[in-house]
Design an enzyme around this catalytic site. Structure first.
Site, mmCIF file in Angstrom:
data_model
loop_
_atom_site.group_PDB
_atom_site.id
_atom_site.type_symbol
_atom_site.label_atom_id
_atom_site.label_comp_id
_atom_site.label_asym_id
_atom_site.label_seq_id
_atom_site.Cartn_x
_atom_site.Cartn_y
_atom_site.Cartn_z
ATOM 1 N N ASP A 1 0.826 -1.226 -0.030
ATOM 2 C CA ASP A 1 -0.070 0.153 0.055
ATOM 3 C C ASP A 1 0.561 1.259 -0.051
ATOM 4 O O ASP A 1 0.623 2.471 0.417
ATOM 5 C CB ASP A 1 -0.905 -0.120 1.111
ATOM 6 C CG ASP A 1 -1.579 -1.236 1.301
ATOM 7 O OD1 ASP A 1 -2.235 -1.608 0.455
ATOM 8 O OD2 ASP A 1 -2.033 -1.760 2.337
ATOM 9 N N LYS B 1 2.067 1.996 -5.381
ATOM 10 C CA LYS B 1 2.438 1.585 -6.382
ATOM 11 C C LYS B 1 1.567 1.889 -7.489
ATOM 12 O O LYS B 1 2.187 2.264 -8.562
ATOM 13 C CB LYS B 1 2.482 -0.021 -6.135
ATOM 14 C CG LYS B 1 3.326 -0.457 -4.975
ATOM 15 C CD LYS B 1 3.436 -1.996 -5.075
ATOM 16 C CE LYS B 1 2.176 -2.398 -4.538
ATOM 17 N NZ LYS B 1 2.183 -2.176 -2.983
ATOM 18 N N GLY C 1 -4.865 -4.430 -3.436
ATOM 19 C CA GLY C 1 -5.678 -3.180 -3.665
ATOM 20 C C GLY C 1 -4.845 -2.222 -4.316
ATOM 21 O O GLY C 1 -4.350 -1.526 -3.494
ATOM 22 N N HIS C 2 -5.174 -1.909 -5.569
ATOM 23 C CA HIS C 2 -4.363 -0.743 -6.176
ATOM 24 C C HIS C 2 -5.148 0.323 -6.450
ATOM 25 O O HIS C 2 -5.997 0.265 -7.318
ATOM 26 C CB HIS C 2 -3.665 -1.435 -7.385
ATOM 27 C CG HIS C 2 -2.424 -2.325 -6.884
ATOM 28 N ND1 HIS C 2 -1.755 -3.040 -7.749
ATOM 29 C CD2 HIS C 2 -1.889 -2.613 -5.719
ATOM 30 C CE1 HIS C 2 -0.613 -3.744 -7.283
ATOM 31 N NE2 HIS C 2 -0.990 -3.688 -6.047
ATOM 32 N N GLN D 1 1.826 -6.501 -3.450
ATOM 33 C CA GLN D 1 2.476 -6.644 -2.175
ATOM 34 C C GLN D 1 3.802 -5.734 -1.983
ATOM 35 O O GLN D 1 3.934 -4.476 -2.656
ATOM 36 C CB GLN D 1 2.562 -7.950 -1.690
ATOM 37 C CG GLN D 1 1.457 -8.681 -1.406
ATOM 38 C CD GLN D 1 0.395 -8.828 -2.786
ATOM 39 O OE1 GLN D 1 1.106 -9.624 -3.702
ATOM 40 N NE2 GLN D 1 -0.776 -8.586 -2.844
HETATM 41 P P1 GDP Z 1 -0.846 0.369 -3.618
HETATM 42 O O1 GDP Z 1 -1.235 -1.070 -3.000
HETATM 43 O O2 GDP Z 1 0.818 0.277 -3.303
HETATM 44 O O3 GDP Z 1 -1.170 0.415 -5.119
HETATM 45 O O4 GDP Z 1 -1.333 1.358 -2.766
HETATM 46 P P2 GDP Z 1 -2.876 1.409 -2.290
HETATM 47 O O5 GDP Z 1 -3.895 1.934 -3.527
HETATM 48 O O6 GDP Z 1 -3.377 0.403 -1.680
HETATM 49 O O7 GDP Z 1 -2.804 2.814 -1.127
HETATM 50 C C1 GDP Z 1 -2.363 3.880 -1.435
HETATM 51 C C2 GDP Z 1 -3.313 5.122 -1.099
HETATM 52 O O8 GDP Z 1 -2.601 6.192 -1.031
HETATM 53 C C3 GDP Z 1 -4.378 5.077 -2.181
HETATM 54 O O9 GDP Z 1 -5.529 5.601 -1.662
HETATM 55 C C4 GDP Z 1 -3.712 6.290 -3.065
HETATM 56 O O10 GDP Z 1 -4.793 6.893 -3.762
HETATM 57 C C5 GDP Z 1 -3.205 7.166 -2.109
HETATM 58 N N1 GDP Z 1 -2.008 7.808 -2.429
HETATM 59 C C6 GDP Z 1 -0.993 7.617 -3.583
HETATM 60 N N2 GDP Z 1 -0.107 8.394 -3.438
HETATM 61 C C7 GDP Z 1 -0.402 9.395 -2.820
HETATM 62 C C8 GDP Z 1 0.225 10.625 -2.252
HETATM 63 O O11 GDP Z 1 1.328 11.077 -2.809
HETATM 64 N N3 GDP Z 1 -0.395 11.367 -1.384
HETATM 65 C C9 GDP Z 1 -1.784 10.939 -0.846
HETATM 66 N N4 GDP Z 1 -2.330 11.857 -0.220
HETATM 67 N N5 GDP Z 1 -2.253 9.939 -1.160
HETATM 68 C C10 GDP Z 1 -1.673 9.127 -1.805
HETATM 69 P P1 IMO Z 2 -0.949 -4.355 -2.331
HETATM 70 O O1 IMO Z 2 -0.594 -4.969 -3.556
HETATM 71 C C1 IMO Z 2 -0.763 -4.631 2.221
HETATM 72 C C2 IMO Z 2 -0.609 -8.883 3.718
HETATM 73 C C3 IMO Z 2 -1.959 -9.332 4.505
HETATM 74 C C4 IMO Z 2 -1.663 -10.404 5.356
HETATM 75 C C5 IMO Z 2 -0.096 -11.127 4.434
HETATM 76 C C6 IMO Z 2 -0.835 -12.274 3.928
HETATM 77 O O2 IMO Z 2 -2.188 -3.660 -2.293
HETATM 78 O O3 IMO Z 2 0.172 -3.501 -1.628
HETATM 79 P P2 IMO Z 2 -2.036 -13.112 1.968
HETATM 80 O O4 IMO Z 2 -3.662 -13.065 1.941
HETATM 81 O O5 IMO Z 2 -1.252 -12.433 0.934
HETATM 82 O O6 IMO Z 2 -1.796 -14.484 2.304
HETATM 83 O O7 IMO Z 2 -1.809 -12.396 3.162
HETATM 84 O O8 IMO Z 2 0.075 -10.029 3.427
HETATM 85 N N1 IMO Z 2 -1.050 -8.359 2.293
HETATM 86 C C7 IMO Z 2 -1.112 -7.006 2.042
HETATM 87 N N2 IMO Z 2 -0.900 -6.012 2.565
HETATM 88 N N3 IMO Z 2 -1.002 -4.499 0.793
HETATM 89 C C8 IMO Z 2 -1.142 -5.924 0.070
HETATM 90 O O9 IMO Z 2 -1.446 -5.479 -1.413
HETATM 91 C C9 IMO Z 2 -1.324 -7.032 0.542
HETATM 92 N N4 IMO Z 2 -1.421 -8.146 0.358
HETATM 93 C C10 IMO Z 2 -1.531 -9.040 1.281
HETATM 94 O O10 IMO Z 2 -2.798 -8.384 4.995
HETATM 95 O O11 IMO Z 2 -0.676 -9.699 6.484
HETATM 96 MG MG MG Z 3 -2.878 -1.538 -1.780
#
Ligand code: GDP
Ligand code: IMO
Ligand code: MG
Length: 426
Positions: A13, A16, A40-41, A222
């Site tokens: 998270d 990416k 979750g992207h 991840q």
């Molecule tokens: P990922 O799994 O690495 O793709 O990241 P996620 O989408 O799960 O979580 C990142 C969250 O931060 C999302 O809600 C993005 O919209 C938000 N986000 C990404 N870059 C920035 C930033 O520079 N500033 C802020 N405030 N939010 C950001």
């Molecule tokens: P993105 O791509 C954050 C964590 C779960 C748990 C561990 C193992 O959005 O960054 P799993 O279901 O993969 O066997 O769970 O990994 N986990 C993540 N945490 N972002 C993710 O994906 C994750 N995908 C799995 O919370 O601790």
């Molecule tokens: Mg994510």
């Protein structure tokens, strides 16, 4: 830059998808190489927010071919749910290609995930319960069913029936409710019919494209410290998100990779159990979670917050051979008086910058912090390096001097344009 890998450097998270979206404009293909719908992207474009689990983040661009590579584990119900949602919002998914070599997730995998978590009791891992670990386990045990099998319906139905029956025998021995084998076969086959037009030999497809001058982004899910080998085992996922996994999970060899971009949040979060040296609890932690909206995209769980950890980031540089760092969500720290950055660990009376090789040792380290004065102003409108306040420049220099890698991108807000590009990424 023909092939760029984007990899998380913390526990997921990091933002990416936003960086993929930023780079996708100048790339022809975006390839997911591992993980599944545990990811979750999030991509924000104007008022629209897209939360993607399996479909690669480049799908929003019409010129991009999104690819689900051989290293991914695919839950077909989720994939088609996502495709339907995207298409209802006007995003065409017809260009999507899915590797024939990718393994499929079935209902027994989700059941097994839940059973093994409940058997662990207090020491559960906190998985996403999506069946990811059990699906990869079947792949390694050589009893998985691959996407390419769906092309022959009769054979596919027989395989699913055989596997569901075997799993039922195990569920029976555990006094767990049984799967309805006929329902599983019929539902899986209905989804499988929809998959056929998306299937491709993506390995040869990508190499042919590289030969024709394609520019490819390999999208990690991840992160480094959730990696099955390099993460905080057993509190990890069951695949290799690290850059080496990008080769295995796409079929593109290491000499074709020209850049590896590591994504780090300006602080750290973790979902699920496991050691977390810079974790911040109490009111301060709640404040980071509130301002950063740190709740899981997939499970809605509150993410555990903490400060930026340069011992981890330095290790991520090593393991992934990072060429650049993108530091995201700097704007979340706009109002903090002091920003803490971990620059070393104290372990058994000694200070070290080496990341420990096991989770138990990591749980015992004490952090050595360097404190930086907050900038106390909004970064949201900054677009050039020269517009970033001195305190931010200080933070960026600290990151660069500890890791030896340039911070090329700085995130200053969730939207597509909320970035400062400090070095050219093309
Ligand atoms: P990922 O799994 O690495 O793709 O990241 P996620 O989408 O799960 O979580 C990142 C969250 O931060 C999302 O809600 C993005 O919209 C938000 N986000 C990404 N870059 C920035 C930033 O520079 N500033 C802020 N405030 N939010 C950001
Ligand atoms: P993105 O791509 C954050 C964590 C779960 C748990 C561990 C193992 O959005 O960054 P799993 O279901 O993969 O066997 O769970 O990994 N986990 C993540 N945490 N972002 C993710 O994906 C994750 N995908 C799995 O919370 O601790
Ligand atoms: Mg994510």
């Amino acid at each position: 830059m023909p092939v760029t890998v984007v990899v998380g450097t913390q526990w997921g998270d990091e933002g990416k998808a936003k960086v993929i979206d930023l780079l996708a404009g100048s790339h022809s293909h975006v390839v997911r190489y591992q993980g599944g719908h545990n990811a979750g992207h999030t991509v924000v474009v104007g008022d629209e927010r897209y939360a993607l689990q399996l479909v690669p983040s480049g799908v929003l661009y019409e010129h991009v071919t999104p690819v689900i590579g051989n290293g991914v584990v695919v839950d077909l119900a989720t994939l088609f749910g996502e495709i339907d949602t995207l298409e209802s919002r006007g995003v065409s998914c017809s260009r999507l290609r899915v590797s024939t070599l990718a393994h499929l997730i079935f209902p027994w995998h989700q059941r097994q995930d839940a059973i093994s978590e409940s058997l662990r009791g207090e020491s559960k891992l906190g998985t996403t319960l999506k069946g990811i670990g059990p699906a990869y386990a079947d792949k390694v045990k050589r009893i998985g069913i691959r996407a390419g099998e769906v092309r022959d319906s009769e054979r596919f139905r027989a395989l699913v029936k055989e596997r569901a029956t075997q799993e039922n025998a195990l569920f029976a021995s555990l006094d767990e409710p049984l799967l309805n084998v006929d329902d599983v076969v019929n539902q899986s086959d209905a989804l499988a019919r929809r998959l056929v037009p998306y299937l491709d030999d993506t390995v040869n497809m990508l190499h042919d494209a590289i030969e024709r001058g394609a520019t490819i982004l390999l999208e990690g899910a991840q992160a480094t410290f959730l990696d099955i080998d390099h993460g905080t085992y057993p509190y990890v996922t069951s695949s290799n998100p690290t850059a080496g996994g990008a080769c295995a999970g796409s079929g593109i060899g290491p000499r074709d990779i020209t850049r590896v971009v590591g994504i780090a949040k300006a602080y750290t979060t973790r979902v699920g159990a496991g050691p977390f040296p810079t974790e911040v609890t109490g009111e301060l932690g709640d404040r980071i979670v509130d301002i950063g909206h740190e709740f899981g995209t997939v499970t809605g769980r509150r993410r555990r917050p903490g400060w930026l950890d340069l011992v981890m980031l330095r290790h991520a540089v090593r393991v992934n051979s990072l060429s650049d760092i993108a530091l995201t969500k700097l704007d979340v720290l706009d109002d903090f008086d002091t920003i803490r950055v971990c620059v070393g660990y104290k372990l058994d009376g000694r200070t070290t910058t080496a990341f420990p090789d096991d989770a138990e040792t990591l749980s015992r380290v004490e952090c050595v912090y360097q404190d930086i004065a907050g900038w106390k102003k909004s970064l949201r409108r900054c677009r050039a390096d020269s517009e970033l306040p001195a305190q931010v420049q200080h933070l960026l220099s600290l990151v660069e001097s500890h890791t030896g890698v340039p911070v090329s991108v700085v995130g200053v807000g969730p939207e597509r344009d909320d970035v400062v590009l400090r070095r050219s990424m093309s």
